[in-house]
Structure formats: structure tokens, C-alpha cells
Design an enzyme around this catalytic site. Structure first.
Site, mmCIF file in Angstrom:
data_model
loop_
_atom_site.group_PDB
_atom_site.id
_atom_site.type_symbol
_atom_site.label_atom_id
_atom_site.label_comp_id
_atom_site.label_asym_id
_atom_site.label_seq_id
_atom_site.Cartn_x
_atom_site.Cartn_y
_atom_site.Cartn_z
ATOM 1 C CG HIS A 150 12.045 -3.405 -20.950
ATOM 2 N ND1 HIS A 150 13.112 -3.077 -21.757
ATOM 3 C CD2 HIS A 150 12.450 -4.479 -20.229
ATOM 4 C CE1 HIS A 150 14.115 -3.916 -21.532
ATOM 5 N NE2 HIS A 150 13.736 -4.777 -20.592
ATOM 6 C CG HIS A 167 11.747 -7.002 -16.332
ATOM 7 N ND1 HIS A 167 11.765 -8.142 -17.102
ATOM 8 C CD2 HIS A 167 12.749 -6.212 -16.798
ATOM 9 C CE1 HIS A 167 12.751 -8.047 -17.998
ATOM 10 N NE2 HIS A 167 13.357 -6.890 -17.827
#
Ligand code: AMP
Ligand code: ZN
Length: 138
Positions: free
Chosen positions: A100, A102
């Protein structure tokens, strides 16, 4: 789908999220514990542990969406800047082992500090690091 993985479960709709964007392959939603409000996460829907596990075509789509969602986060929060970051492996602070990015809106007066920097002992040591990394390129 890895049923032990919280982001797989969010991608499957089993756990709710504050959704920002969704395509066949990608999902963006708000981080539940934001560094600044509007802090978003961008993930591939399929389970890949980190950036290096991503198939190139997914990495490409993810980067294109990172640009689009990043611009939206900045516009919506009226941010002065945006940190794009990705923690890969435990030593880098990765807690959720599903790749992922940010997207963190930043403000000139948000009081956050960047991480500390070190120095090389010498130019030779710096050159040696560059050479080691060059010869590790796949
Ligand atoms: P990392 O240290 O890069 O693995 O960061 C994982 C991030 O996921 C943290 O910033 C958490 O606040 C965030 N997070 C964990 N669970 C959830 C959730 N259910 N919904 C939204 N964000 C989450
Ligand atoms: Zn997962």
C-alpha cells in the site's frame, strides 16, 4: 484473497472503509489513523505483500492512480504538499503486509519533522555504496 489480511478483507467489502476510489484492480480509502486528516491509502485489490511482489502491470496502474488520487487529496484538503510513501518489510515499518502507498497531505505549519539524516565517512565510502547498488541492479 488472504482472509487473514485486513486490506484483502477491506477490498472484498467484508470490512468497511471510507472509500475514495475503486477500479477493477485498485482501491483507495482513508487511513483510519491519519498523520494528517485526509491521509489516504492506495492498494492493489489482490494480495501482494509489498512493492517488490507487484506484477509490473499492476505497479504501472497503481502509479497512475497514485498520481490521480494524490492530486485529489491535495485539492480536497487544500494541502501545501503531499508525502507519498510506502513501507516495505517490517524493518521499514510495514505493519500491514499487503502492499500500500500512503498519501499524506502536508501543511507548511503542521509541525511534523522528517526523519533524521546521516553522513558518509568519506567520498570513497559513498562511491562504494553507489557501486554496490549499481552492481545489484537486476
Ligand atoms: P504500514 O505501517 O505502512 O503497514 O501502515 C498500515 C496503515 O494501515 C496504518 O497507517 C494504519 O493506520 C492503517 N490501517 C490499519 N487498519 C486500517 C483500517 N481498518 N482502515 C484504514 N486504515 C487502516
Ligand atoms: Zn491482502
Amino acid at each position: 484473497m488472504n482472509s487473514d489480511c485486513i486490506f484483502c478483507r477491506i477490498a472484498a467489502g467484508e470490512i468497511p472503509c471510507a472509500k475514495i476510489y475503486e477500479s477493477e484492480e485498485i482501491l483507495a480509502f482513508l487511513d483510519i489513523a491519519p498523520v494528517n486528516k485526509g491521509h489516504a491509502l492506495l492498494i492493489p485489490k489482490r494480495h501482494h505483500e509489498n512493492f517488490f511482489d507487484l506484477p509490473d502491470e499492476i505497479a504501472g496502474v497503481l502509479l497512475a492512480d497514485l498520481k490521480r488520487v494524490g492530486a485529489a487529496v491535495m485539492a480536497a484538503t487544500k494541502a501545501d504538499g503531499l508525502n507519498l510513501g510506502m513501507n516495505n518489510y517490517e524493518a521499514a515499518g510495514q505493519l500491514v503486509m499487503h502492499a500500500h502507498f500512503h498519501l499524506i497531505p502536508r501543511f507548511l505549519d503542521d509541525g511534523l519533522n522528517h526523519w533524521g539524516q546521516k553522513s558518509y565517512e568519506s567520498q570513497d565510502e559513498m562511491n562504494a555504496f553507489a557501486e554496490k547498488i549499481r552492481s545489484s541492479l537486476a
